[in-house]
Motif scaffolding. Structure first.
Motif, PDB file in Angstrom:
ATOM      1  N   MET A 220      44.598  44.579  25.814  1.00 18.16           N
ATOM      2  CA  MET A 220      45.502  44.083  26.670  1.00 18.16           C
ATOM      3  C   MET A 220      45.079  43.204  27.880  1.00 18.16           C
ATOM      4  SD  MET A 220      48.548  43.508  26.707  1.00 18.16           S
ATOM      5  CE  MET A 220      50.248  43.503  27.382  1.00 18.16           C
TER       6      MET A 220
ATOM      7  N   ASN B 111      30.971  41.904  33.451  1.00 16.75           N
ATOM      8  CA  ASN B 111      30.579  40.637  32.377  1.00 16.75           C
ATOM      9  C   ASN B 111      29.212  40.746  32.063  1.00 16.75           C
ATOM     10  OD1 ASN B 111      29.760  37.773  31.770  1.00 16.75           O
ATOM     11  ND2 ASN B 111      32.100  37.841  32.031  1.00 16.75           N
TER      12      ASN B 111
ATOM     13  N   ASN C 271      35.874  27.563  34.273  1.00 14.50           N
ATOM     14  CA  ASN C 271      36.758  28.593  33.607  1.00 14.50           C
ATOM     15  C   ASN C 271      37.055  28.335  32.164  1.00 14.50           C
ATOM     16  OD1 ASN C 271      38.073  31.061  33.951  1.00 14.50           O
ATOM     17  ND2 ASN C 271      39.877  30.185  33.592  1.00 14.50           N
ATOM     18  N   ARG C 272      36.951  29.555  31.204  1.00 11.93           N
ATOM     19  CA  ARG C 272      36.941  29.350  29.979  1.00 11.93           C
ATOM     20  C   ARG C 272      38.472  28.702  29.644  1.00 11.93           C
ATOM     21  NH1 ARG C 272      36.340  34.841  28.216  1.00 11.93           N
ATOM     22  NH2 ARG C 272      34.173  34.552  28.105  1.00 11.93           N
ATOM     23  N   GLU C 273      39.513  29.242  30.209  1.00  9.99           N
ATOM     24  CA  GLU C 273      40.850  28.298  30.003  1.00  9.99           C
ATOM     25  C   GLU C 273      41.233  27.454  31.232  1.00  9.99           C
ATOM     26  OE1 GLU C 273      40.405  31.851  30.750  1.00  9.99           O
ATOM     27  OE2 GLU C 273      40.166  32.760  28.623  1.00  9.99           O
TER      28      GLU C 273
ATOM     29  N   GLU D 163      32.730  27.306  28.648  1.00  4.82           N
ATOM     30  CA  GLU D 163      32.189  28.866  28.638  1.00  4.82           C
ATOM     31  C   GLU D 163      30.675  28.640  29.598  1.00  4.82           C
ATOM     32  OE1 GLU D 163      33.574  31.047  26.881  1.00  4.82           O
ATOM     33  OE2 GLU D 163      32.210  32.469  27.048  1.00  4.82           O
ATOM     34  N   VAL D 164      30.738  29.774  30.504  1.00  5.52           N
ATOM     35  CA  VAL D 164      29.284  29.768  31.205  1.00  5.52           C
ATOM     36  C   VAL D 164      28.568  30.508  30.359  1.00  5.52           C
ATOM     37  CG1 VAL D 164      28.269  31.027  32.815  1.00  5.52           C
ATOM     38  CG2 VAL D 164      30.644  30.138  33.352  1.00  5.52           C
TER      39      VAL D 164
ATOM     40  N   ASP E 126      36.547  41.923  39.681  1.00  2.00           N
ATOM     41  CA  ASP E 126      36.195  42.787  39.004  1.00  2.00           C
ATOM     42  C   ASP E 126      34.890  42.971  38.667  1.00  2.00           C
ATOM     43  OD1 ASP E 126      38.812  43.694  38.842  1.00  2.00           O
ATOM     44  OD2 ASP E 126      39.010  43.405  36.696  1.00  2.00           O
TER      45      ASP E 126
ATOM     46  N   PHE F   7      41.965  35.938  39.581  1.00  2.33           N
ATOM     47  CA  PHE F   7      42.244  36.202  40.973  1.00  2.33           C
ATOM     48  C   PHE F   7      41.234  35.679  41.768  1.00  2.33           C
ATOM     49  CE2 PHE F   7      45.576  38.749  38.961  1.00  2.33           C
ATOM     50  CZ  PHE F   7      46.791  38.275  39.811  1.00  2.33           C
ATOM     51  N   ALA F   8      40.041  36.392  41.635  1.00  2.00           N
ATOM     52  CA  ALA F   8      38.926  36.068  42.615  1.00  2.00           C
ATOM     53  C   ALA F   8      38.423  34.627  42.420  1.00  2.00           C
ATOM     54  CB  ALA F   8      37.452  36.887  41.907  1.00  2.00           C
TER      55      ALA F   8
ATOM     56  N   GLU G 111      51.549  49.591  32.947  1.00  2.00           N
ATOM     57  CA  GLU G 111      52.526  48.638  32.631  1.00  2.00           C
ATOM     58  C   GLU G 111      52.779  48.261  31.204  1.00  2.00           C
ATOM     59  OE1 GLU G 111      50.468  45.572  35.186  1.00  2.00           O
ATOM     60  OE2 GLU G 111      51.263  46.613  36.957  1.00  2.00           O
TER      61      GLU G 111
ATOM     62  N   THR H 161      47.731  38.331  35.048  1.00  2.00           N
ATOM     63  CA  THR H 161      47.911  39.534  34.294  1.00  2.00           C
ATOM     64  C   THR H 161      48.668  40.609  34.838  1.00  2.00           C
ATOM     65  OG1 THR H 161      45.829  40.105  35.822  1.00  2.00           O
ATOM     66  CG2 THR H 161      45.313  39.325  33.588  1.00  2.00           C
TER      67      THR H 161
HETATM   68  C1  FAD Z   1      47.725  44.031  31.835  1.00  5.14           C
HETATM   69  C2  FAD Z   1      46.925  44.031  33.121  1.00  5.14           C
HETATM   70  C3  FAD Z   1      47.805  44.600  33.993  1.00  5.14           C
HETATM   71  C4  FAD Z   1      47.281  44.554  35.663  1.00  5.14           C
HETATM   72  N1  FAD Z   1      48.055  44.823  36.510  1.00  5.14           N
HETATM   73  C5  FAD Z   1      47.698  44.892  37.712  1.00  5.14           C
HETATM   74  C6  FAD Z   1      48.417  45.169  38.931  1.00  5.14           C
HETATM   75  O1  FAD Z   1      49.640  45.362  38.943  1.00  5.14           O
HETATM   76  N2  FAD Z   1      47.716  45.242  40.267  1.00  5.14           N
HETATM   77  C7  FAD Z   1      46.323  45.143  40.525  1.00  5.14           C
HETATM   78  O2  FAD Z   1      45.843  44.912  41.440  1.00  5.14           O
HETATM   79  N3  FAD Z   1      45.783  44.698  39.078  1.00  5.14           N
HETATM   80  C8  FAD Z   1      46.097  44.763  38.050  1.00  5.14           C
HETATM   81  N4  FAD Z   1      45.206  44.434  36.828  1.00  5.14           N
HETATM   82  C9  FAD Z   1      43.912  44.374  37.188  1.00  5.14           C
HETATM   83  C10 FAD Z   1      43.694  42.669  37.628  1.00  5.14           C
HETATM   84  O3  FAD Z   1      44.166  41.894  36.764  1.00  5.14           O
HETATM   85  C11 FAD Z   1      42.196  42.394  37.890  1.00  5.14           C
HETATM   86  O4  FAD Z   1      41.749  43.456  38.712  1.00  5.14           O
HETATM   87  C12 FAD Z   1      41.871  41.113  38.280  1.00  5.14           C
HETATM   88  O5  FAD Z   1      42.548  40.245  37.052  1.00  5.14           O
HETATM   89  C13 FAD Z   1      40.290  40.873  38.415  1.00  5.14           C
HETATM   90  O6  FAD Z   1      40.149  39.439  38.839  1.00  5.14           O
HETATM   91  P1  FAD Z   1      38.878  38.853  38.372  1.00  5.14           P
HETATM   92  O7  FAD Z   1      39.115  37.110  38.965  1.00  5.14           O
HETATM   93  O8  FAD Z   1      37.751  39.347  39.098  1.00  5.14           O
HETATM   94  O9  FAD Z   1      38.765  38.673  36.767  1.00  5.14           O
HETATM   95  P2  FAD Z   1      39.339  38.251  35.619  1.00  5.14           P
HETATM   96  O10 FAD Z   1      41.004  37.976  36.064  1.00  5.14           O
HETATM   97  O11 FAD Z   1      39.257  38.888  34.449  1.00  5.14           O
HETATM   98  O12 FAD Z   1      39.080  36.690  35.738  1.00  5.14           O
HETATM   99  C14 FAD Z   1      37.861  36.167  35.286  1.00  5.14           C
HETATM  100  C15 FAD Z   1      37.803  34.901  34.821  1.00  5.14           C
HETATM  101  O13 FAD Z   1      36.695  34.555  34.243  1.00  5.14           O
HETATM  102  C16 FAD Z   1      36.748  33.955  33.057  1.00  5.14           C
HETATM  103  N5  FAD Z   1      35.315  33.943  32.344  1.00  5.14           N
HETATM  104  C17 FAD Z   1      34.873  35.273  32.006  1.00  5.14           C
HETATM  105  N6  FAD Z   1      33.862  35.048  31.448  1.00  5.14           N
HETATM  106  C18 FAD Z   1      33.602  33.789  31.252  1.00  5.14           C
HETATM  107  C19 FAD Z   1      32.458  32.687  30.603  1.00  5.14           C
HETATM  108  N7  FAD Z   1      31.416  33.317  30.181  1.00  5.14           N
HETATM  109  N8  FAD Z   1      32.826  31.561  30.844  1.00  5.14           N
HETATM  110  C20 FAD Z   1      33.956  30.843  31.405  1.00  5.14           C
HETATM  111  N9  FAD Z   1      34.927  31.685  31.946  1.00  5.14           N
HETATM  112  C21 FAD Z   1      34.770  33.166  31.780  1.00  5.14           C
HETATM  113  C22 FAD Z   1      38.021  34.482  32.350  1.00  5.14           C
HETATM  114  O14 FAD Z   1      38.506  33.739  31.364  1.00  5.14           O
HETATM  115  C23 FAD Z   1      38.720  34.655  33.444  1.00  5.14           C
HETATM  116  O15 FAD Z   1      39.855  33.589  33.776  1.00  5.14           O
HETATM  117  C24 FAD Z   1      45.723  44.207  35.843  1.00  5.14           C
HETATM  118  C25 FAD Z   1      44.961  43.913  34.664  1.00  5.14           C
HETATM  119  C26 FAD Z   1      45.565  43.882  33.295  1.00  5.14           C
HETATM  120  C27 FAD Z   1      44.843  43.540  32.133  1.00  5.14           C
END
Ligand code: FAD
Length: 306
Positions: free
Chosen positions: A133, A272, A40-42, A81-82, A306, A15-16, A178, A48
């Motif tokens: 999960m 992380n 990004n890894r994927e 991969e970072v 996160d 998301f970020a 969930e 999510t």
């Molecule tokens: C099952 C589930 C349900 C959820 N439901 C809700 C909800 O209803 N409402 C809500 O507000 N929040 C919810 N959340 C929380 C929400 O998903 C997270 O707060 C949000 O995904 C955080 O976003 P982010 O971009 O910080 O991290 P992430 O979404 O974790 O994204 C990080 C990205 O970085 C990539 N990455 C990490 N390390 C590396 C590396 N070394 N090299 C390359 N790429 C890398 C990962 O692959 C990923 O794509 C839920 C989470 C889960 C698991």
């Protein structure tokens, strides 16, 4: 004056990172002198909040993923991969390919959005036995696990059924709530297909360390969600922690042992690990930022999510 473009590097496509990239796609990435790259890894974005729907077979997995390359036209995408971040040298080492070879990506501005990882807090048995999960793979694994357990419990030669039909989810945040809701609906809806199983044999437990689930939403909504889940047959244990898991089952902090094969762990995350080595100010392992999400004392470095 140098003709080299200003390089903006975004790490993480959750998301970020992805939303930062999509915003820049509409703004700075249009400028000829600016080059934006997302790593990004994927090569897909995972939604999510609907992961539990895939685990519960309510949604096809293609409905909760979106290919990054389709979403970004002006922003470059690097699937890899970072490996390390060098703030002083303004470069990031990434690996990719079948041989995991390395590249060094230099930047002028860095956006860190690498999310968090699951933390098992070294609790006995968790790393080896608990399901998680967080990824698409996790959702598919849980789905297959549930189906395999229903099949096994239904078989006429199955002796002890109850550990196969008891499912424990740890963590009353979004992910846990969930997941337990999806899991509960899935196994109950599946019962008519299994002639030797009935509702009284099922045990679905949500374990949460706080007084009310969903602390992100406030007490009123948390209590409401608890009531709804309880009406649907989920046994909610608040003010309770998982202490460990073994071949016998899940041990809770109130002394209860739940005989089960299934523990889904959503009760712990940590930043992380790539952030550990960064020589900048942190709060509980997370990067400290100002009101613009800029990392303290590192102009041109931002952190979000996160
Ligand atoms: C099952 C589930 C349900 C959820 N439901 C809700 C909800 O209803 N409402 C809500 O507000 N929040 C919810 N959340 C929380 C929400 O998903 C997270 O707060 C949000 O995904 C955080 O976003 P982010 O971009 O910080 O991290 P992430 O979404 O974790 O994204 C990080 C990205 O970085 C990539 N990455 C990490 N390390 C590396 C590396 N070394 N090299 C390359 N790429 C890398 C990962 O692959 C990923 O794509 C839920 C989470 C889960 C698991």
């Amino acid at each position: 004056m140098s003709n080299s473009p200003t390089r903006i590097l975004i790490l993480g496509g959750g998301f970020a990172g992805l939303y930062a990239a999509m915003q820049l796609e509409k703004t700075l990435a249009r400028e000829p002198g600016v080059e934006v790259t997302l790593v990004n890894r994927e090569n897909f974005f995972l939604f999510t909040p609907l992961l539990h729907e895939v685990a519960a077979s309510d949604l096809d997995l293609t409905t909760i993923v979106n290919p990054v390359r389709k979403m970004l036209k002006r922003v470059n995408f690097f699937a890899g991969e970072v490996e390390s971040i060098d703030l002083s040298g303004k470069r990031v080492v990434v690996s990719h390919g079948f041989d995991h070879h390395h590249h060094s990506l230099e930047y002028d501005h860095l956006v860190i959005g690498l999310g968090s990882i699951t933390n098992f807090y070294s609790l006995p048995g968790l790393e080896a036995r608990a399901l998680t999960m967080k990824s698409l793979g996790d959702a598919m694994t849980l789905r297959n696990h549930l189906i395999a357990h229903l099949e096994e419990a239904d078989s006429e030669c199955c002796g002890v059924k109850h550990p196969l039909l008891a499912f424990v989810v740890a963590g009353g945040g979004f992910a846990g709530v969930e997941t337990v809701a999806g899991l509960n609906d899935f196994v109950r809806d599946a019962l008519p297909s299994y002639p030797h199983l009935n509702e009284t044999m099922l045990r679905i437990v949500l374990v949460h360390p706080g007084a009310v689930i969903l602390p992100e939403l406030g007490e009123k909504l948390g209590v409401y969600a608890q009531k709804k889940l309880a009406e649907r047959g989920v046994d909610i244990r608040v003010n309770t922690k998982v202490e460990g898991v073994s071949e016998r089952g899940v041990k809770l902090s109130d002394g209860t042992m739940i005989e089960t094969n299934t523990l889904v762990w959503t009760a712990g995350t940590s930043p992380n690990p790539l952030l550990q080595g960064l020589e900048c100010k942190k709060e509980r392992g997370r990067l400290a930022v100002n009101e613009y999400l800029e990392v303290a004392d590192w102009p041109g470095v931002w952190a979000l999510g996160d």
